[in-house]
Design a protein around this motif. Structure first.
Motif, PDB file in Angstrom:
ATOM      1  N   PHE A 206       0.799  -1.227   0.000  1.00  0.00           N
ATOM      2  CA  PHE A 206       0.000   0.000   0.000  1.00  0.00           C
ATOM      3  C   PHE A 206       0.825   1.268   0.000  1.00  0.00           C
ATOM      4  CE2 PHE A 206       0.509  -1.597   4.316  1.00  0.00           C
ATOM      5  CZ  PHE A 206       0.979  -0.497   5.027  1.00  0.00           C
ATOM      6  N   GLU A 207       2.148   1.179  -0.014  1.00  0.00           N
ATOM      7  CA  GLU A 207       2.973   2.378  -0.053  1.00  0.00           C
ATOM      8  C   GLU A 207       4.292   2.084  -0.740  1.00  0.00           C
ATOM      9  OE1 GLU A 207       3.199   3.169   4.134  1.00  0.00           O
ATOM     10  OE2 GLU A 207       5.096   2.111   4.383  1.00  0.00           O
ATOM     11  N   ASN A 208       4.996   3.146  -1.114  1.00  0.00           N
ATOM     12  CA  ASN A 208       6.274   3.037  -1.803  1.00  0.00           C
ATOM     13  C   ASN A 208       7.188   4.167  -1.326  1.00  0.00           C
ATOM     14  OD1 ASN A 208       7.972   2.073  -4.292  1.00  0.00           O
ATOM     15  ND2 ASN A 208       7.855   4.295  -4.510  1.00  0.00           N
ATOM     16  N   GLU A 209       8.322   3.809  -0.741  1.00  0.00           N
ATOM     17  CA  GLU A 209       9.290   4.807  -0.260  1.00  0.00           C
ATOM     18  C   GLU A 209       8.568   5.896   0.540  1.00  0.00           C
ATOM     19  OE1 GLU A 209      11.639   6.036  -3.619  1.00  0.00           O
ATOM     20  OE2 GLU A 209      12.400   4.015  -3.970  1.00  0.00           O
ATOM     21  N   ALA A 210       7.906   5.469   1.609  1.00  0.00           N
ATOM     22  CA  ALA A 210       6.986   6.346   2.338  1.00  0.00           C
ATOM     23  C   ALA A 210       7.680   7.432   3.146  1.00  0.00           C
ATOM     24  CB  ALA A 210       6.100   5.508   3.265  1.00  0.00           C
ATOM     25  N   ASN A 211       8.993   7.434   3.170  1.00  0.00           N
ATOM     26  CA  ASN A 211       9.712   8.535   3.817  1.00  0.00           C
ATOM     27  C   ASN A 211       9.814   9.757   2.904  1.00  0.00           C
ATOM     28  OD1 ASN A 211      11.699   6.645   2.420  1.00  0.00           O
ATOM     29  ND2 ASN A 211      12.974   8.475   2.675  1.00  0.00           N
ATOM     30  N   LEU A 212       9.493   9.583   1.599  1.00  0.00           N
ATOM     31  CA  LEU A 212       9.729  10.626   0.605  1.00  0.00           C
ATOM     32  C   LEU A 212       8.467  11.388   0.219  1.00  0.00           C
ATOM     33  CD1 LEU A 212      12.079   8.928  -2.022  1.00  0.00           C
ATOM     34  CD2 LEU A 212      12.664  10.790  -0.467  1.00  0.00           C
ATOM     35  N   SER A 213       8.644  12.655  -0.073  1.00  0.00           N
ATOM     36  CA  SER A 213       7.635  13.455  -0.762  1.00  0.00           C
ATOM     37  C   SER A 213       8.239  13.879  -2.086  1.00  0.00           C
ATOM     38  CB  SER A 213       7.255  14.688   0.066  1.00  0.00           C
ATOM     39  OG  SER A 213       6.423  15.554  -0.687  1.00  0.00           O
ATOM     40  N   THR A 214       7.624  13.478  -3.193  1.00  0.00           N
ATOM     41  CA  THR A 214       8.154  13.795  -4.521  1.00  0.00           C
ATOM     42  C   THR A 214       7.095  14.470  -5.371  1.00  0.00           C
ATOM     43  OG1 THR A 214       7.483  11.675  -5.465  1.00  0.00           O
ATOM     44  CG2 THR A 214       9.632  11.749  -4.372  1.00  0.00           C
ATOM     45  N   ASP A 215       7.530  15.074  -6.484  1.00  0.00           N
ATOM     46  CA  ASP A 215       6.590  15.767  -7.350  1.00  0.00           C
ATOM     47  C   ASP A 215       5.895  14.823  -8.322  1.00  0.00           C
ATOM     48  OD1 ASP A 215       8.664  15.186  -9.020  1.00  0.00           O
ATOM     49  OD2 ASP A 215       9.117  17.272  -9.570  1.00  0.00           O
ATOM     50  N   TYR A 216       6.075  13.526  -8.149  1.00  0.00           N
ATOM     51  CA  TYR A 216       5.263  12.530  -8.834  1.00  0.00           C
ATOM     52  C   TYR A 216       4.533  11.740  -7.744  1.00  0.00           C
ATOM     53  CZ  TYR A 216       9.481   9.795  -7.798  1.00  0.00           C
ATOM     54  OH  TYR A 216      10.556   9.213  -7.172  1.00  0.00           O
ATOM     55  N   ALA A 217       3.804  10.724  -8.102  1.00  0.00           N
ATOM     56  CA  ALA A 217       2.971   9.995  -7.144  1.00  0.00           C
ATOM     57  C   ALA A 217       3.784   9.570  -5.927  1.00  0.00           C
ATOM     58  CB  ALA A 217       2.355   8.779  -7.816  1.00  0.00           C
ATOM     59  N   SER A 218       3.335   9.994  -4.757  1.00  0.00           N
ATOM     60  CA  SER A 218       4.054   9.686  -3.521  1.00  0.00           C
ATOM     61  C   SER A 218       3.115   9.858  -2.343  1.00  0.00           C
ATOM     62  CB  SER A 218       5.280  10.586  -3.359  1.00  0.00           C
ATOM     63  OG  SER A 218       4.917  11.955  -3.381  1.00  0.00           O
ATOM     64  N   CYS A 249       7.411  -2.940   3.153  1.00  0.00           N
ATOM     65  CA  CYS A 249       6.891  -1.604   3.106  1.00  0.00           C
ATOM     66  C   CYS A 249       7.514  -0.821   1.944  1.00  0.00           C
ATOM     67  CB  CYS A 249       7.209  -0.893   4.422  1.00  0.00           C
ATOM     68  SG  CYS A 249       6.485  -1.724   5.880  1.00  0.00           S
ATOM     69  N   ALA A 250       8.245  -1.513   1.057  1.00  0.00           N
ATOM     70  CA  ALA A 250       8.861  -0.847  -0.095  1.00  0.00           C
ATOM     71  C   ALA A 250       9.640   0.390   0.325  1.00  0.00           C
ATOM     72  CB  ALA A 250       7.813  -0.495  -1.142  1.00  0.00           C
ATOM     73  N   ALA A 251      10.436   0.266   1.401  1.00  0.00           N
ATOM     74  CA  ALA A 251      11.219   1.396   1.902  1.00  0.00           C
ATOM     75  C   ALA A 251      12.279   1.806   0.891  1.00  0.00           C
ATOM     76  CB  ALA A 251      11.870   1.030   3.232  1.00  0.00           C
ATOM     77  N   GLU A 252      12.813   3.023   1.065  1.00  0.00           N
ATOM     78  CA  GLU A 252      13.757   3.549   0.073  1.00  0.00           C
ATOM     79  C   GLU A 252      15.105   2.838   0.122  1.00  0.00           C
ATOM     80  OE1 GLU A 252      15.427   7.851  -1.577  1.00  0.00           O
ATOM     81  OE2 GLU A 252      14.627   7.686   0.462  1.00  0.00           O
ATOM     82  N   GLY A 253      15.483   2.356   1.255  1.00  0.00           N
ATOM     83  CA  GLY A 253      16.750   1.652   1.403  1.00  0.00           C
ATOM     84  C   GLY A 253      16.768   0.879   2.699  1.00  0.00           C
ATOM     85  N   TRP A 254      17.839   0.144   2.906  1.00  0.00           N
ATOM     86  CA  TRP A 254      17.904  -0.772   4.040  1.00  0.00           C
ATOM     87  C   TRP A 254      17.882  -0.043   5.391  1.00  0.00           C
ATOM     88  CZ3 TRP A 254      16.485  -4.407   1.260  1.00  0.00           C
ATOM     89  CH2 TRP A 254      16.463  -5.720   1.696  1.00  0.00           C
ATOM     90  N   ASP A 255      18.358   1.193   5.431  1.00  0.00           N
ATOM     91  CA  ASP A 255      18.303   1.949   6.677  1.00  0.00           C
ATOM     92  C   ASP A 255      16.861   2.257   7.057  1.00  0.00           C
ATOM     93  OD1 ASP A 255      18.172   3.506   4.392  1.00  0.00           O
ATOM     94  OD2 ASP A 255      19.550   5.060   5.097  1.00  0.00           O
ATOM     95  N   TYR A 256      16.058   2.706   6.098  1.00  0.00           N
ATOM     96  CA  TYR A 256      14.643   2.944   6.368  1.00  0.00           C
ATOM     97  C   TYR A 256      13.892   1.628   6.575  1.00  0.00           C
ATOM     98  CZ  TYR A 256      15.310   7.833   5.089  1.00  0.00           C
ATOM     99  OH  TYR A 256      15.721   9.144   5.049  1.00  0.00           O
ATOM    100  N   ALA A 257      14.278   0.604   5.855  1.00  0.00           N
ATOM    101  CA  ALA A 257      13.588  -0.687   5.979  1.00  0.00           C
ATOM    102  C   ALA A 257      13.631  -1.209   7.408  1.00  0.00           C
ATOM    103  CB  ALA A 257      14.209  -1.708   5.032  1.00  0.00           C
ATOM    104  N   ALA A 258      14.756  -1.020   8.078  1.00  0.00           N
ATOM    105  CA  ALA A 258      14.866  -1.477   9.458  1.00  0.00           C
ATOM    106  C   ALA A 258      13.840  -0.795  10.347  1.00  0.00           C
ATOM    107  CB  ALA A 258      16.276  -1.222   9.971  1.00  0.00           C
ATOM    108  N   GLN A 259      13.600   0.507  10.121  1.00  0.00           N
ATOM    109  CA  GLN A 259      12.634   1.246  10.929  1.00  0.00           C
ATOM    110  C   GLN A 259      11.201   0.768  10.667  1.00  0.00           C
ATOM    111  OE1 GLN A 259      13.226   5.537  10.375  1.00  0.00           O
ATOM    112  NE2 GLN A 259      15.367   5.151   9.827  1.00  0.00           N
TER     113      GLN A 259
END
Length: 628
Positions: A206-218, A249-259
């Motif tokens: 239900f989400e993709n790289e949820a730490n990010l706000s981008t000017d495309y779908a986010s 959770c489709a995190a942006e990288g392994w550091d965020y994935a751990a959280q």
């Protein structure tokens, strides 16, 4: 549409002449006075994670690009990505669940979160529905989908782009109300639309790289908000009647994935429903295992964004050699069960960079070294394989090994040396004492090219890996039962069993063992297993397995049987169907025509019926009865 990503940054001895002089098709023999080979041990008694496969996505319009391309480009692209004999043999496809106007299945906001939604037809889903069916025909056995954003009216910022959270999540209050359940229903509807079209989605995210706000779908969701929404979507998905499971959770990288992983495993409800942990490799590469509590981990998106570079080995982060190393590290250090690149295909108009494993430029399809790096893993490590122990005294060689479901052993060796390196392999715990090691080489001159096979004797063999090369050895012998190249008998054991109804399912199995040969010559026998894996009023899904239990190969095959009722086949996978009245014929595809002794191939179909108890019990292969 054009996807514009954020910029991200990744990150000779004297004996050489002698070695090169003795090279013969990538396999080497040495005189008695040659230097000693380094040792390597492949230990079948040491086991690690189960491998689910390798893949890529065709999101953000890449699937539509292939769908709209000339037939020759379609064929080349699909073959390069999915053929288990001439291409990379990828087995996993990732979809984007679109939320943009004109693409979403819910374009208009209901009057309130609890009001009945008005869903629109799925259509070709920006080419993804068409592409998924093509991929299935090559043996792709797992398809899953992630949402980059909820529909705009369900979010705090009332926009698909620029972040924003789902209304109703903790600290995400909206005047329009709590949209969490409505978003969960929306995601389930997307999966139902695919199931109704004969495509089972194994997982929904239900989400993709949820730490990010981008000017495309986010969409920005904190770890706590993510776990909270999983508490809603998990039960909704489980009660839908679909076999689709929850992924996060489709995190942006392994550091965020751990959280995000910690948030899921710390929430008992979320933890009970999330069956797969996913992350990307951008902000931090997958180099350590995530604490998932036993759930498998997939790396589901990663690429580079420099100018297009198809090279195998040019010391860049886009080279095939670099990605062979990335895959090796992910499998052996992070215990990944699957490794995916970002896009399978791309075009110069999509930034002209390295986001794809191949590039389509007009009528020209250009595979990259990255594609062939994947091939040396995906072609020969089949879904369901288990990673086993692999070690070597040679510090220049990265070694990994896998036991396939058919008993064959795939050993992948990456030589970072500037000279060829020789290894003497021992195979304790594998059950293989005599047999053969088929070799497949990728480097600047070879693209997963077959080399001369090597004899296995006394539980071992010796082989030499050329400099800066990736080589896979597929070992069969006293415990190996299949041919050395991947076929859907091993890559499609779980191929697309579309669960097409949210209503009750039932299972019925008919097994018949041949008493005579399905091919000419003696020593042939077969078993056919028929399973009704899903049924509902007016329709059903059936899966079949043809196993070669004799000593002769079956090639090609034509499976025939008679329906005892009024069943009609509407769609099939891994076979070409034809039907006349109640008489059915399912013939092999080009990629799965050969069933080796001791191996099997899987196929299936969707159909209509009125008599749900009617199941065929007698089968023939190539005109010879297989009924027992």
């Amino acid at each position: 549409m054009t996807f514009i990503p954020l910029s991200r940054a990744l990150r000779a001895p004297l004996a050489v002449t002698t070695v090169l002089a003795l090279t013969v098709a990538g396999v080497y023999a040495f005189p008695d006075n040659a230097f000693a080979a380094s040792s390597a041990t492949i230990n079948g008694a040491t086991t690690y994670q189960t491998i689910n496969g390798f893949g890529a996505s065709e999101a953000f319009g890449e699937a539509a690009t292939v769908m709209d391309a000339p037939a020759s480009v379609q064929t080349q692209t699909l073959s390069d990505l999915y053929s288990p004999t001439t291409g990379a043999g990828l087995t996993i496809l990732r979809n984007e669940i679109p939320s943009e106007a004109g693409e979403t299945i819910e374009p208009n906001a209901p009057s309130s979160p609890s009001a009945a939604p008005v869903y629109t037809a799925l259509g070709n889903d920006n080419g993804q529905e068409w592409f998924a069916k093509q991929a299935q025909s090559y043996g792709v056995n797992q398809i899953f989908a992630d949402a980059w954003s909820a529909p705009a009216f369900m979010k705090t910022n009332d926009s698909v782009d620029n972040g924003g959270a789902v209304c109703g999540a903790p600290s995400a209050t909206c005047s329009s109300g709590d949209w969490r359940q409505a978003y969960a229903n929306y995601l389930v509807q997307y999966a139902k639309d695919y199931a109704a079209d004969g495509i089972n989605l194994d997982y929904i995210g239900f989400e993709n790289e949820a730490n990010l706000s981008t000017d495309y779908a986010s969409m920005q969701m904190s770890p706590a908000q993510t776990a909270n929404f999983a508490d809603v979507l998990g039960p909704t998905l489980a009660s839908s009647g679909l076999s689709t499971q929850l992924e996060c959770c489709a995190a942006e990288g392994w550091d965020y994935a751990a959280q995000y992983t910690s948030a899921i495993t710390s929430d008992p409800v979320a933890d009970s429903y999330v069956k797969l942990i996913t992350s990307h490799g951008y902000t931090e590469a997958p180099t350590t295992p995530l604490a998932t509590g036993g759930q498998p981990t997939w790396e589901t998106e990663w690429s580079t964004f420099d100018s297009f570079d198809p090279a195998w080995d040019d010391n860049t982060d886009a080279s095939g050699f670099t990605w062979a190393k990335n895959i090796y590290t992910g499998l052996t250090s992070a215990n990944l069960s699957a490794f995916l690149y970002w896009w399978g295909s791309t075009t110069p108009s999509e930034n002209g960079d390295n986001e794809g494993l191949l590039e389509i430029n007009g009528s020209t399809v250009t595979p990259t070294g990255r594609l062939w790096a994947f091939a040396n893993y995906s072609r020969y490590i089949h879904p369901g394989a288990v990673r086993i122990g692999a070690s070597t005294s040679d510090g220049n060689v990265d070694l990994s090994a896998f036991k396939n479901p058919d008993g064959s052993i795939a050993v992948v060796a990456l030589n970072s040396d500037t000279a060829a390196d020789t290894l003497s392999y021992s195979l304790p715990g594998t059950g293989v004492t005599t047999g053969s090691a088929a070799a497949y080489l990728t480097n600047a001159s070879n693209d997963a090219a077959a080399q001369s096979p090597i004899a296995v004797a006394a539980g071992g063999f010796t082989a030499t890996i050329p400099a800066r090369s990736l080589e896979t050895f597929v070992i069969t012998g006293s415990a190996g039962t299949s041919s050395p190249t991947a076929t859907p008998s091993t890559t499609a054991s779980a191929t697309a069993s579309p669960t097409t109804s949210p209503s009750a399912t039932a299972s019925a199995t008919a097994t018949a063992t041949a008493t005579s040969s399905p091919t000419s010559g003696s020593g042939a026998a077969c078993t056919v297993t028929y399973t009704t894996s899903s049924q509902w009023t007016g329709g059903f899904v059936a899966n079949l397995t043809i196993a070669d239990t004799g000593s002769q190969p079956i090639n090609p095959w034509d499976l025939t049987f008679t329906f005892p009722g009024d069943q009609k086949i509407t769609d099939a996978w891994n076979a070409q169907p034809s039907q006349s009245g109640e008489n059915v014929s399912l013939t092999s595809e080009s990629y799965n025509a050969d069933i080796s002794p001791g191996s099997n191939t899987s196929l299936g179909f969707q159909g209509t019926w009125t008599n749900s108890d009617a199941t065929p019990t007698s089968f023939s292969v190539n005109g010879v009865a297989c009924a027992g």
